[in-house]
Write a protein that holds these residues in place. Structure first.
Motif, PDB file in Angstrom:
ATOM      1  N   GLU A   1       0.900  -1.200  -0.018  1.00  9.55           N
ATOM      2  CA  GLU A   1      -0.008  -0.117   0.062  1.00  9.55           C
ATOM      3  C   GLU A   1       0.682   1.220  -0.003  1.00  9.55           C
TER       4      GLU A   1
ATOM      5  N   TYR B   1       3.110   1.952  -1.876  1.00 10.34           N
ATOM      6  CA  TYR B   1       3.677   2.146  -3.133  1.00 10.34           C
ATOM      7  C   TYR B   1       2.558   2.843  -4.097  1.00 10.34           C
ATOM      8  N   ALA B   2       1.400   2.972  -3.647  1.00 13.42           N
ATOM      9  CA  ALA B   2       0.063   3.431  -4.539  1.00 13.42           C
ATOM     10  C   ALA B   2       0.382   4.965  -4.967  1.00 13.42           C
ATOM     11  N   PHE B   3       1.200   5.611  -4.135  1.00 12.70           N
ATOM     12  CA  PHE B   3       1.393   7.239  -4.519  1.00 12.70           C
ATOM     13  C   PHE B   3       2.275   7.349  -5.559  1.00 12.70           C
ATOM     14  N   VAL B   4       3.495   6.656  -5.458  1.00  8.24           N
ATOM     15  CA  VAL B   4       4.401   6.755  -6.722  1.00  8.24           C
ATOM     16  C   VAL B   4       3.925   6.003  -7.925  1.00  8.24           C
TER      17      VAL B   4
ATOM     18  N   ALA C   1      -3.864   7.242  -6.450  1.00  4.88           N
ATOM     19  CA  ALA C   1      -3.433   6.452  -5.019  1.00  4.88           C
ATOM     20  C   ALA C   1      -4.665   5.982  -4.317  1.00  4.88           C
TER      21      ALA C   1
ATOM     22  N   GLN D   1      -7.531   2.581  -1.992  1.00  2.94           N
ATOM     23  CA  GLN D   1      -7.304   2.591  -0.540  1.00  2.94           C
ATOM     24  C   GLN D   1      -7.485   3.881  -0.200  1.00  2.94           C
TER      25      GLN D   1
END
Lengths: 229, 229
Positions: free
Chosen positions: A92, A94-97, B165, B169
């Motif tokens: 979770e 790594y969702a932003f990158v 992102a 989530q």
């Protein structure tokens, strides 16, 4: 061969260029896991029927079939816990990158290089690519990339978050690369494999990071067919 | 009181508005650690001499003095390992979201709200703020924020990585917020505390995330003085 990675390629089977395939390839290389590259082309969906999937990458790992780069990353960390980690137990995080890569970096690169890709493809794949991408962009691909040299400074300005992150550490993952680096590097390898356009300037800190990534895992990515810059 | 957080405020000592102070405040709240807020204003550098620092936040934790929001986050994780984690043992994994926040989000918010901030300050602080920020921007602050209503759509477009992102989530940290959320939320609290401008639209997924953040830790951030949207 116990492990096979189905990867998107052009006329030249060694020219793998999908950013998602590069994520999977770098993940395997990072972990030191041998694999055979299985060349695959856009229109060969029936060859992926065994995976109940229609896109690459698909990883065959012994008797397991794993489609999708993200599932492959999680599989590799789970199946090979003694190898260098990709996600450090927190996918979770790594969702932003990944979100930034997909909405800013890959979107930006696409508008700079997409018209170069058909030149690498055989006629049936070329037709498929031009038809689907022309529909997606709503215009001919040459028009999408028109004036790209003049647009490079604006593209490079969108990379500030990368520069800021790399100001304090050699990789997004810290002292060593991890999946964050492989996602972003996958986008740069997509460009490097398909286009003569020089996205980065040598004095850019991101150029130096990309050099480190090209050297990673024995310099594997540096060996891949490319346009040189 | 064992724990004190020096925070930047305006005329109203309850109106804490520095994004860096909000990072530290949310970190303490997340961990359920009591603290007394010590109001501090821009020109009161001599009051921070004990910390050998000239900016807030500064945390006094028993006999330890920790200046700088980033050092505070690492200190809190190290000193209180049984409380909810901020950095999950991998501070380097937060470099990218911090880089994006600082170069895109906070930079964008600044150009929308900076001229509202002097109105909240006492005359000496107002002079300090206007002088230093006018120099930084190279123009009067009213000119920096001119046409801001018309620029909101472009600002909102820069938030696509956040939306991507948060599509999968509820928080950047996953099922629960972590320091990535507190960094980004700190920038939004800076705007919320200082400006009547409505940065987000209610139907935006980022609005919903911000609502969850306002509710976090007993709704502490929601109690802070703000302009309502």
């Amino acid at each position: 061969m116990a492990r096979q990675l189905y990867e998107l390629c052009g006329q030249d089977p060694a020219r793998v260029f999908s950013p998602y395939c590069w994520r999977a390839r770098m993940a395997l290389l990072h972990k030191g896991l041998d694999f055979a590259s299985v060349p695959w082309r856009f229109t060969e969906t029936e060859r992926l029927a065994f995976a109940q999937h229609d896109k690459v990458p698909v990883l065959v790992d012994g008797d397991q079939v794993i489609p999708d780069s993200w599932a492959i990353a999680r599989h590799l960390d789970a199946a090979y816990p003694a190898t260098p980690s990709l996600l450090h137990g927190r996918p979770e995080a790594y969702a932003f990158v990944i979100g930034w890569n997909d909405t800013v970096l890959a979107a930006g690169i696409s508008r700079l290089i997409v018209s170069d890709i058909p030149k690498l493809l055989d006629p049936p794949q070329r037709d498929y690519f031009e038809t689907t991408r022309t529909r997606r962009f709503g215009m001919p691909l040459e028009q999408v990339t028109a004036g790209r040299e003049e647009r490079l400074p604006a593209f490079r300005a969108t990379l500030q978050p990368l520069r800021a992150a790399l100001a304090g550490q050699p990789f997004l993952g810290g002292a060593a690369p991890d999946y964050a680096d492989f996602v972003v590097f996958g986008s740069f390898m997509w460009a490097r494999s398909t286009s003569p356009l020089r996205l980065l300037e040598p004095e850019d800190a991101i150029w130096a990071w990309r050099e480190r990534m090209l050297d990673h895992a024995g310099g594997a990515a540096r060996q891949a067919p490319c346009f040189g810059a």
